[in-house]
Structure formats: structure tokens, C-alpha cells
Design a protein around this motif. Structure first.
Motif, PDB file in Angstrom:
ATOM      1  N   ARG A   1     -46.232  15.561  40.855  1.00 14.40           N
ATOM      2  CA  ARG A   1     -47.643  14.187  40.505  1.00 14.40           C
ATOM      3  C   ARG A   1     -47.818  13.502  41.619  1.00 14.40           C
ATOM      4  O   ARG A   1     -48.998  13.013  41.995  1.00 14.40           O
ATOM      5  N   GLY A   2     -46.908  14.894  43.215  1.00  9.40           N
ATOM      6  CA  GLY A   2     -47.246  14.848  44.508  1.00  9.40           C
ATOM      7  C   GLY A   2     -48.463  15.023  45.827  1.00  9.40           C
ATOM      8  O   GLY A   2     -49.121  15.967  44.196  1.00  9.40           O
ATOM      9  N   PRO A   3     -48.755  14.934  46.423  1.00  9.66           N
ATOM     10  CA  PRO A   3     -47.592  14.213  47.482  1.00  9.66           C
ATOM     11  C   PRO A   3     -47.655  12.717  47.326  1.00  9.66           C
ATOM     12  O   PRO A   3     -48.916  11.792  46.468  1.00  9.66           O
ATOM     13  N   TYR A   4     -46.988  12.516  48.165  1.00 10.87           N
ATOM     14  CA  TYR A   4     -46.563  10.668  48.291  1.00 10.87           C
ATOM     15  C   TYR A   4     -46.230  10.438  49.506  1.00 10.87           C
ATOM     16  O   TYR A   4     -45.505  11.575  50.532  1.00 10.87           O
ATOM     17  N   LEU A   5     -46.586   9.287  50.012  1.00 13.59           N
ATOM     18  CA  LEU A   5     -46.567   8.606  51.566  1.00 13.59           C
ATOM     19  C   LEU A   5     -45.007   8.334  51.057  1.00 13.59           C
ATOM     20  O   LEU A   5     -44.764   7.724  49.694  1.00 13.59           O
ATOM     21  N   GLY A   6     -44.073   8.233  52.113  1.00 19.91           N
ATOM     22  CA  GLY A   6     -42.558   8.044  51.562  1.00 19.91           C
ATOM     23  C   GLY A   6     -42.859   6.334  52.945  1.00 19.91           C
ATOM     24  O   GLY A   6     -42.479   6.754  53.974  1.00 19.91           O
ATOM     25  N   LEU A   7     -42.154   6.018  52.095  1.00 16.70           N
ATOM     26  CA  LEU A   7     -41.604   4.089  52.671  1.00 16.70           C
ATOM     27  C   LEU A   7     -40.052   4.051  52.940  1.00 16.70           C
ATOM     28  O   LEU A   7     -39.896   3.812  51.683  1.00 16.70           O
ATOM     29  N   ILE A   8     -39.505   3.167  54.301  1.00 15.74           N
ATOM     30  CA  ILE A   8     -39.048   3.598  54.418  1.00 15.74           C
ATOM     31  C   ILE A   8     -38.226   1.875  54.691  1.00 15.74           C
ATOM     32  O   ILE A   8     -38.758   1.493  56.161  1.00 15.74           O
ATOM     33  N   GLN A  49     -32.776  12.559  53.268  1.00 13.01           N
ATOM     34  CA  GLN A  49     -33.074  12.982  52.267  1.00 13.01           C
ATOM     35  C   GLN A  49     -34.382  13.279  51.428  1.00 13.01           C
ATOM     36  O   GLN A  49     -34.863  13.673  50.775  1.00 13.01           O
ATOM     37  N   MET A  50     -35.254  12.631  52.008  1.00 14.74           N
ATOM     38  CA  MET A  50     -35.983  12.110  51.256  1.00 14.74           C
ATOM     39  C   MET A  50     -37.700  13.006  51.762  1.00 14.74           C
ATOM     40  O   MET A  50     -38.437  13.729  50.655  1.00 14.74           O
ATOM     41  N   LEU A  51     -37.468  13.398  53.093  1.00 19.19           N
ATOM     42  CA  LEU A  51     -38.115  14.754  53.362  1.00 19.19           C
ATOM     43  C   LEU A  51     -37.765  16.047  52.150  1.00 19.19           C
ATOM     44  O   LEU A  51     -38.332  16.878  52.096  1.00 19.19           O
ATOM     45  N   ASP A  52     -36.587  15.667  51.948  1.00 18.35           N
ATOM     46  CA  ASP A  52     -35.691  17.152  51.998  1.00 18.35           C
ATOM     47  C   ASP A  52     -36.230  17.296  50.498  1.00 18.35           C
ATOM     48  O   ASP A  52     -36.854  18.710  49.700  1.00 18.35           O
ATOM     49  N   LEU A  53     -35.842  16.661  49.329  1.00 12.88           N
ATOM     50  CA  LEU A  53     -35.871  16.659  47.847  1.00 12.88           C
ATOM     51  C   LEU A  53     -37.325  15.981  47.880  1.00 12.88           C
ATOM     52  O   LEU A  53     -38.034  16.113  46.499  1.00 12.88           O
ATOM     53  N   PHE A  54     -38.363  15.124  48.117  1.00 12.84           N
ATOM     54  CA  PHE A  54     -39.718  15.310  48.299  1.00 12.84           C
ATOM     55  C   PHE A  54     -40.570  15.740  47.905  1.00 12.84           C
ATOM     56  O   PHE A  54     -40.265  15.678  49.015  1.00 12.84           O
ATOM     57  N   ASP A  55     -41.772  15.154  47.737  1.00 14.71           N
ATOM     58  CA  ASP A  55     -43.110  16.097  48.081  1.00 14.71           C
ATOM     59  C   ASP A  55     -43.598  14.869  49.328  1.00 14.71           C
ATOM     60  O   ASP A  55     -44.266  13.981  48.688  1.00 14.71           O
ATOM     61  N   ILE A  56     -43.497  14.563  50.096  1.00 10.55           N
ATOM     62  CA  ILE A  56     -43.540  14.065  51.269  1.00 10.55           C
ATOM     63  C   ILE A  56     -45.176  14.142  51.853  1.00 10.55           C
ATOM     64  O   ILE A  56     -44.746  15.568  52.644  1.00 10.55           O
ATOM     65  N   LYS A  57     -45.774  13.474  52.798  1.00 13.63           N
ATOM     66  CA  LYS A  57     -46.389  14.160  53.487  1.00 13.63           C
ATOM     67  C   LYS A  57     -46.987  13.364  54.261  1.00 13.63           C
ATOM     68  O   LYS A  57     -47.407  13.044  55.857  1.00 13.63           O
ATOM     69  N   GLY A  58     -45.964  11.865  54.776  1.00  8.29           N
ATOM     70  CA  GLY A  58     -45.735  11.044  56.220  1.00  8.29           C
ATOM     71  C   GLY A  58     -44.574   9.744  55.590  1.00  8.29           C
ATOM     72  O   GLY A  58     -44.609   9.900  54.066  1.00  8.29           O
TER      73      GLY A  58
END
Length: 337
Positions: free
Chosen positions: A46-53, A113-122
Motif C-alpha cells: 500500500r506504499g510508498p510512505y513518508l518516514g517520520l522519526i 532499518q526503515m529505509l531497508d524494510l519499508f517502501d519509503i519515499k523520504g
């Protein structure tokens, strides 16, 4: 033959059941991880997603207090390596949020880990920071254009030769009181570059890097937030004497040091012209850039990093700075649409 085969299978099953019963912890972690990876595969469809940290609990509380984050109905979170990655939306934008933990190792590990495992766009990193800029105030939010890891240095013995390639030198004896009297055995510190590896660079070859740049196109969009309304009061009886503001394009310093010292604060400002000091941002920025992803950082100023006359204000105004930062991030995500 069939009977012997069935008997052998039965014995193998009994041995396996016995092994699992005796040493259950041997399989607990792999099985939990396998379950998480299965959920991640479904989430990524259902990605991609924005990664929030964010970094620690008060920042997370402020983020959820905005009410903007709407959890995913069937997969609201994924637990992995002790961290909880929360899946949801903000203003219709798909996001994955995680609290990484204090310090550069935690920040880099969670980002990778977030970038490796999830469909992240930024990556959008946000939290609180110490204020090193006298033209800024507690409660303000800054979105820096550059971050330096000011925790990479060589500590030189007294009277030893310093490295001419160092970016800056800190002569500890210059801070003796009375000034110039006595011998200071701590010598000098020489600040050096990072070794930067990148998807865009030659494999197994590091480039020297001191200032890590956040993404220019996101900074350009973030400039639209200047002038936005920010909170001035912690509660009805505790308010800041000024109205907080948001500023884009300054510099930030990161190291595994909680800075609450006026002399060191002044040294960082004089030599690096930074406006904020924190313990994670440079790690998030460099990890994102190494992997070729856009990244931006929001930091709310919670204290004066030692520049105050009394005690540190982080406990008093940290929650307010965190809330202002979270509000700015939510507004930025809305701007992205």
C-alpha cells in the motif's frame, strides 16, 4: 517401508517438540521477526510512505497530541528490533512513524532499518534541540539546511602537534580561570570530517564530508511555513514572553553530547555558526543521503544549551517546543499534497 518412514517422522516430531519445549527462547526472536516481516510485506503493498522519526517519549506524545495521525485499520503498527513502527495517514498522506531513541547510533539504526524494510519515499525527522542562536528563542522551530557531526574529533596530548587537516581546533587551556594561568593537561581537540558513503558514489570509497545538506526542494516548500501560528503557552499559568516563530535555512550541530555549557555553546556558535544542538539529526540526514532519499529536519528549541543564568529549561518548555515542532511537521505534510 511405509511403517518405518512414519515411525522415523514421528520420532523427529517428538524430538522437535521436546527441543522447542526445553529451549523456547531459541526460536522466539526469529519467529517474531518472521511475523513482522510478513506484515511489512503486506504494508508495503500500500506504499510508498513518508518516514517520520522522533527521538524520545515527550516528542512522541506531542506528535500524537496533534490528533493528525490516523492509524491503519488492519496494520496499525509493526514491532521490529524492539521498536514500534506505526503505520497510518496524516491529511491523507501515507506515513510510517517510529521513535528511534536518544543518540546517533539509535538514530542511524532506525533510519537505515526503515529505509531497508519499508517502501519509503523520504524521511522527516523532528524533535527538540538546544538553542545556540541568540537571535532565536525558546519555543521557536527551526528547519536547518545543514548539519554537522561535531562529535568526531581527535583529542591531542599537551604540546602535541595538531592535525592541519582538522576543520577546527578547541584549545582547552584557553578556558582556564583565571585565563592563561596554570597548565591544562587536557590539551586540544581537533574536529574532523565524516567518512561519507553514498549510493551515488564509488563503492567502498568514502568522501570527506562535514556539512550534510538537507533536501533543497523540501526546504523550498518548508519556507511556506514561515509565519505559521505556534503555541506560546504551556498552560494557563506558564507562557513564553514572546510569540514563537519558525525559521528555515540555519545550521545545526549534532553529537552524542547533551550541551548545557555556556562556554562550549559559544565555541560552537563562533566556529561553526550553528543555531541548534542535538544528538540525532546529523545521523538521520547522513543515513538518508547515503541511501539516496530526500530528508528534512524540524527542531523545536527547548532550552538555551547552557546560555541561561539559572537551570536548564528543557523540563519546563520541552513539551511546548515538541508540540510546536509536531504542528509544523503536520502542516508541512499537508503542504506536500
Amino acid at each position: 517401508m511405509a511403517a518405518k518412514f512414519i515411525t522415523r517422522c514421528s520420532l523427529l516430531m517428538q524430538v522437535l517438540v521436546f527441543f522447542l519445549a526445553v529451549v523456547p527462547n531459541a526460536f522466539a526472536l526469529p519467529l517474531n521477526r518472521l511475523k513482522s516481516l510478513t506484515v511489512i510485506k503486506e504494508v508495503n503493498r500500500r506504499g510508498p510512505y513518508l518516514g517520520l522519526i522522533t527521538v524520545y517519549e515527550p516528542e512522541e506524545n506531542a506528535f500524537f497530541a496533534t490528533g493528525a495521525f490516523k492509524p491503519h485499520e488492519t496494520h496499525p503498527f509493526v514491532d521490529l528490533s524492539g521498536r514500534r513502527y506505526r503505520v497510518g495517514k496524516i491529511h491523507g498522506e501515507k506515513v510510517i512513524y517510529v521513535r528511534c531513541g536518544v543518540g546517533m547510533v539509535n538514530a542511524a539504526a532506525a533510519t537505515q532499518q526503515m529505509l531497508d524494510l519499508f517502501d519509503i519515499k523520504g524521511i522527516i525527522h523532528f524533535g527538540i534541540a538546544g538553542n545556540a542562536n541568540d537571535s532565536m528563542s525558546i519555543g521557536d522551530v527551526i528547519i536547518p539546511k545543514q548539519f554537522a557531526n561535531t562529535g568526531i574529533w581527535g583529542w591531542v596530548n599537551l604540546n602535541s602537534t595538531t592535525n592541519l587537516s582538522d576543520v577546527v581546533h578547541l584549545d582547552i587551556a584557553s578556558y582556564n580561570v583565571p585565563k592563561g594561568e596554570g597548565t591544562n593537561l587536557l590539551g586540544q581537540i581537533g574536529y574532523t570530517d565524516e567518512e561519507f558513503y553514498s549510493e551515488l558514489g564509488k563503492p567502498n570509497t568514502a568522501q570527506p564530508l562535514f556539512w550534510a545538506e538537507t533536501s533543497k526542494h523540501w526546504l523550498h516548500l518548508a519556507a511556506n511555513l514561515e509565519g505559521m501560528e505556534l503555541e506560546q503557552c504551556v498552560n494557563s499559568s506558564l507562557c513564553l514572553p514572546h510569540k514563537p516563530k519558525l525559521v528555515v535555512g540555519l545550521r545545526g550541530s549534532t553529537s552524542n553530547i547533551f550541551v548545557d555549557n555556556a562556554a562550549y555553546r559559544e565555541f560552537l556558535v563562533r566556529n561553526f555558526h550553528v543555531s541548534s544542538v542535538d544528538m540525532e539529526s546529523a545521523a538521520v540526514v547522513m543515513t538518508s543521503l547515503s541511501n539516496g532519499f530526500p530528508v528534512i529536519v524540524f527542531r523545536g528549541l527547548s532550552d538555551l544549551a547552557g546560555g541561561q543564568s539559572g537551570g536548564n529549561a528543557i523540563l519546563k518548555f520541552g513539551p511546548l517546543a515538541a508540540l510546536n515542532t509536531a504542528k509544523a511537521v503536520v502542516q508541512f505534510i499537508k503542504t506536500l499534497q
